[in-house]
Design an enzyme around this catalytic site. Sequence first.
Site, mmCIF file in Angstrom:
data_model
loop_
_atom_site.group_PDB
_atom_site.id
_atom_site.type_symbol
_atom_site.label_atom_id
_atom_site.label_comp_id
_atom_site.label_asym_id
_atom_site.label_seq_id
_atom_site.Cartn_x
_atom_site.Cartn_y
_atom_site.Cartn_z
ATOM 1 N N ASP A 21 0.793 -1.243 0.000
ATOM 2 C CA ASP A 21 0.000 0.000 0.000
ATOM 3 C C ASP A 21 0.824 1.291 0.000
ATOM 4 O O ASP A 21 0.501 2.227 0.751
ATOM 5 C CB ASP A 21 -0.943 0.019 1.217
ATOM 6 C CG ASP A 21 -1.996 -1.070 1.158
ATOM 7 O OD1 ASP A 21 -1.946 -1.882 0.216
ATOM 8 O OD2 ASP A 21 -2.858 -1.122 2.050
ATOM 9 N N ASP A 63 -4.537 -0.705 -1.639
ATOM 10 C CA ASP A 63 -5.817 -0.523 -0.985
ATOM 11 C C ASP A 63 -6.722 0.061 -2.075
ATOM 12 O O ASP A 63 -6.329 1.041 -2.736
ATOM 13 C CB ASP A 63 -5.616 0.467 0.177
ATOM 14 C CG ASP A 63 -6.549 0.224 1.347
ATOM 15 O OD1 ASP A 63 -6.894 -0.935 1.618
ATOM 16 O OD2 ASP A 63 -6.915 1.220 2.007
ATOM 17 N N HIS A 65 -10.645 0.857 -2.635
ATOM 18 C CA HIS A 65 -11.997 0.848 -2.080
ATOM 19 C C HIS A 65 -13.041 1.464 -3.013
ATOM 20 O O HIS A 65 -12.758 2.458 -3.679
ATOM 21 C CB HIS A 65 -12.032 1.656 -0.776
ATOM 22 C CG HIS A 65 -11.136 1.136 0.313
ATOM 23 N ND1 HIS A 65 -11.051 -0.189 0.640
ATOM 24 C CD2 HIS A 65 -10.289 1.781 1.165
ATOM 25 C CE1 HIS A 65 -10.193 -0.344 1.644
ATOM 26 N NE2 HIS A 65 -9.710 0.838 1.976
ATOM 27 N N HIS A 82 -10.368 7.197 1.546
ATOM 28 C CA HIS A 82 -8.997 7.052 1.050
ATOM 29 C C HIS A 82 -8.947 5.931 0.019
ATOM 30 O O HIS A 82 -9.790 5.035 0.038
ATOM 31 C CB HIS A 82 -8.041 6.728 2.213
ATOM 32 C CG HIS A 82 -8.353 5.414 2.863
ATOM 33 N ND1 HIS A 82 -9.335 5.270 3.829
ATOM 34 C CD2 HIS A 82 -7.858 4.163 2.655
ATOM 35 C CE1 HIS A 82 -9.413 3.996 4.187
ATOM 36 N NE2 HIS A 82 -8.530 3.300 3.487
ATOM 37 N N LYS A 108 -6.919 -4.883 -2.814
ATOM 38 C CA LYS A 108 -7.633 -5.397 -1.637
ATOM 39 C C LYS A 108 -8.593 -4.358 -1.090
ATOM 40 O O LYS A 108 -8.455 -3.164 -1.367
ATOM 41 C CB LYS A 108 -6.634 -5.828 -0.561
ATOM 42 C CG LYS A 108 -5.815 -4.686 -0.050
ATOM 43 C CD LYS A 108 -4.746 -5.202 0.869
ATOM 44 C CE LYS A 108 -4.006 -4.035 1.466
ATOM 45 N NZ LYS A 108 -4.883 -3.037 2.106
ATOM 46 N N CYS A 147 -2.012 -2.453 7.707
ATOM 47 C CA CYS A 147 -1.912 -3.434 6.618
ATOM 48 C C CYS A 147 -0.614 -4.228 6.656
ATOM 49 O O CYS A 147 -0.598 -5.399 6.289
ATOM 50 C CB CYS A 147 -2.125 -2.748 5.281
ATOM 51 S SG CYS A 147 -3.854 -2.238 5.096
HETATM 52 C C1 VGL Z 1 -4.562 0.990 5.702
HETATM 53 C C2 VGL Z 1 -5.988 2.108 7.110
HETATM 54 C C3 VGL Z 1 -7.012 1.953 6.210
HETATM 55 C C4 VGL Z 1 -3.184 0.471 5.437
HETATM 56 C C5 VGL Z 1 -5.586 0.822 4.791
HETATM 57 O O1 VGL Z 1 -2.818 0.286 4.244
HETATM 58 O O2 VGL Z 1 -2.435 0.243 6.410
HETATM 59 N N1 VGL Z 1 -4.765 1.615 6.863
HETATM 60 N N2 VGL Z 1 -6.795 1.310 5.055
HETATM 61 ZN ZN ZN Z 2 -8.235 1.266 3.525
#
Ligand code: VGL
Ligand code: ZN
Length: 201
Positions: A21, A63, A65, A82, A108, A147
Amino acid sequence: MLPQGAHTLTLGLGDALIVVDVQNDFLPGGSLAVPHGDEVIPALNRYLDAFARRGLPIFATRDWHPPNHCSFQAYGGPWPPHCVAGSEGAALAFGLELPASMTLITLKGTQPDKDAYSAFDGTDLDVRLRVQRVGRVFVGGLATDYCVLCTVEDGLKAGYAVILLQDAIRAVNVKPDDGARAEAEMIRRGAIPIRWEMLAE
Ligand code: VGL
Ligand code: ZN
């Protein structure tokens, strides 16, 4: 220079790098900025080069979404919006030197009603690692306390040896010691922490 008695580690067949990420929204200025998140980029570039030169597989996770994702505050979750799929914030960080020919991307958190911190959760990462006969994964990226933590835990559960790239991770630190606690927990569960200096040429 290595401290006397320190062990070095040699990369070889069966090793893979997982870059977790490293996306604009997690960098300073992003919507869910990880403090000093940008510092993982030059750190990871050294590991990326080391894996690429040896022809070892590299996996980058994103990430990813939907706009109505359950982890967003407007939908009852803990986070500001995000990494909305396809947005600039979800793009991989500029300056991250992923060798296109050998990098596989895993998305993901793509389901509206399910969060997924681990790169193994709801993805085909485990299968893709097995196909390439990977037994040991080197994990770095963002964020240490979410993550990276969940990816390392799931990797260990799936039977991989896990090397934690301690100089290529940064934490959100909602509570100030979340990152330190996450690192200790990963090590307690069997992850081996290394820094760049511990990798043999
Ligand atoms: C993450 C918070 C929300 C990460 C992803 O990649 O660590 N943290 N979504
Ligand atoms: Zn996230």
